[in-house]
Design an enzyme around this catalytic site. Structure first.
Site, PDB file in Angstrom:
ATOM      1  CG  HIS A 222      -1.793   1.142   1.391  1.00 56.68           C
ATOM      2  ND1 HIS A 222      -3.136   1.117   1.085  1.00 56.68           N
ATOM      3  CD2 HIS A 222      -1.546   2.406   1.844  1.00 56.68           C
ATOM      4  CE1 HIS A 222      -3.667   2.301   1.331  1.00 56.68           C
ATOM      5  NE2 HIS A 222      -2.723   3.095   1.801  1.00 56.68           N
ATOM      6  CD  GLU A 223       1.933   3.814   3.605  1.00 61.57           C
ATOM      7  OE1 GLU A 223       2.434   4.844   3.114  1.00 61.57           O
ATOM      8  OE2 GLU A 223       0.814   3.799   4.125  1.00 61.57           O
TER       9      GLU A 223
END
Length: 367
Positions: free
Chosen positions: A66-67
């Site tokens: 996600h990051e």
């Protein structure tokens, strides 16, 4: 590298595992293991704890993906990223500067949830190839649910979540003011924190199977959201350009002197003004650095003032017509203590010193 253990780098950006990540993972394992025993009848303690540990690792990898979505999109848009950190129950991509356009902020914010949704879809498809009802099926199913939950949760309209950043970008685009978008998204962050606590209490009151896991996750996450929203509001307050303040009110008069002028004469002529040193060919040699000039004058007062000049770089030149917020952002990002301000035709209009801007931003006018 004070942010934790260095795992690897992405385009030069360090990816760090903070010590608090272990605490968060341990919390997930402790609260998830009893749930496994209920969801998978017949599973013993070893299987339950192993699946719980595997789920914690997969959750961490999901957050990392996600990051990385945020990080990669930011870099592609030309926004430098200082580092990526995984901590407690989440992660953070620390950009080195604020996006200058609402569209950039919106794209960077949306990248993370898009990655999480894609991972959830992949895990859902993988379920078709895994025998139903077993430990592997449960782990893949929970991974799909976790990624979907990460995406949905991050899309909630409150800072510091991605949905809050998207909300800020939208309000910013409509109003033309970033601070207005921040205030709206901070209010959303408070609402999200309250909603998490209400959901946790609802689980306790209804005696749901995951009540303790829900309580632990919600309390920690609500605290994270509340603190993050407060930090965003404080940062915006420091960043915001005071109403009624004009850059012309802050710049010091500019004086042009030959670069070969004796440094002692240039220093005496400055007297609270900014000095642009110009070579014989008409090219600016730089801005007179008062501290360097004083040191040089004490040793060799007849030395050329150019020896005490601070080079004029593209990033240290400001337009008189630039919006105040953009000027403040540029000054924060640039390693210089004074800036040449020019008009729209490129003519010197004055010199802005960092200390003068700092005083004005804090509510004090430079004396």
């Amino acid at each position: 590298m004070d942010g934790g253990l260095l795992l690897f780098r992405v385009d030069g950006v360090p990816v760090l595992l903070a010590p608090s990540w272990w605490v968060g993972s341990l919390l997930v394992v402790v609260l998830y293991a009893p749930l496994v025993e209920r969801l998978l009848p017949g599973a013993g303690p070893v299987t339950s704890w192993t699946l719980a540990a595997a789920f914690a690792v997969l959750l961490g990898l999901s957050v990392l993906a996600h990051e990385l979505g945020h990080c990669v999109v930011a870099l592609r848009l030309g926004i430098p990223v200082r580092r990526l950190r995984l901590f407690l129950l989440g992660g953070l991509s620390e950009v080195a500067r604020t996006p200058r356009k609402p569209g950039q902020e919106g794209l960077v914010a949306a990248a993370g949830p898009v990655v999480s949704i894609l991972l959830a879809g992949f895990c859902a498809l993988l379920l078709l190839a895994v025998p139903e009802g077993g430990a592997a099926w449960l782990l893949v199913a929970q991974c799909a649910v976790a990624n979907l939950a990460v995406a949905v949760f991050n899309l909630l309209p409150g800072l510091p979540l991605d949905g809050g950043r998207m909300l800020r970008a939208g309000v910013w685009a409509v109003t033309g003011t970033r601070s207005t978008g921040t205030k709206a998204a901070v209010f959303g962050g408070g609402a999200v924190a309250v909603g998490l606590l209400v959901w946790a209490i609802w689980g306790l009151a209804g005696d749901s199977d995951d009540k303790w896991l829900r309580l632990g996750v919600c309390v920690v996450t609500a605290w994270f959201v509340a603190m993050g929203a407060s930090a965003e509001l404080a940062a915006e307050t420091r960043r915001g350009w005071p109403d009624g303040l004009e850059i012309a009110d802050l710049v010091r008069p500019v004086l042009q002197l030959p670069a070969e002028s004796p440094v002692s004469d240039a220093l005496a002529a400055s007297a609270g003004r900014g000095v642009v040193l110009v070579r014989a060919d008409g090219v600016a040699a730089g801005l007179l650095d008062a501290n360097a000039a004083e040191r040089l004058a004490a040793q060799s007062p007849q030395s050329p003032a150019e020896l005490a000049a601070e080079p004029i770089r593209a990033e240290s030149v400001l337009l008189l017509s630039e919006p105040g917020d953009d000027i403040a952002e540029r000054v924060r990002e640039t390693a210089a203590w004074q800036f040449l301000v020019v008009d729209d035709e490129g003519r010197p209009a004055g010199v802005l010193r960092r200390e003068d801007l700092r005083a004005a931003m804090s509510g004090r006018r430079p004396g």
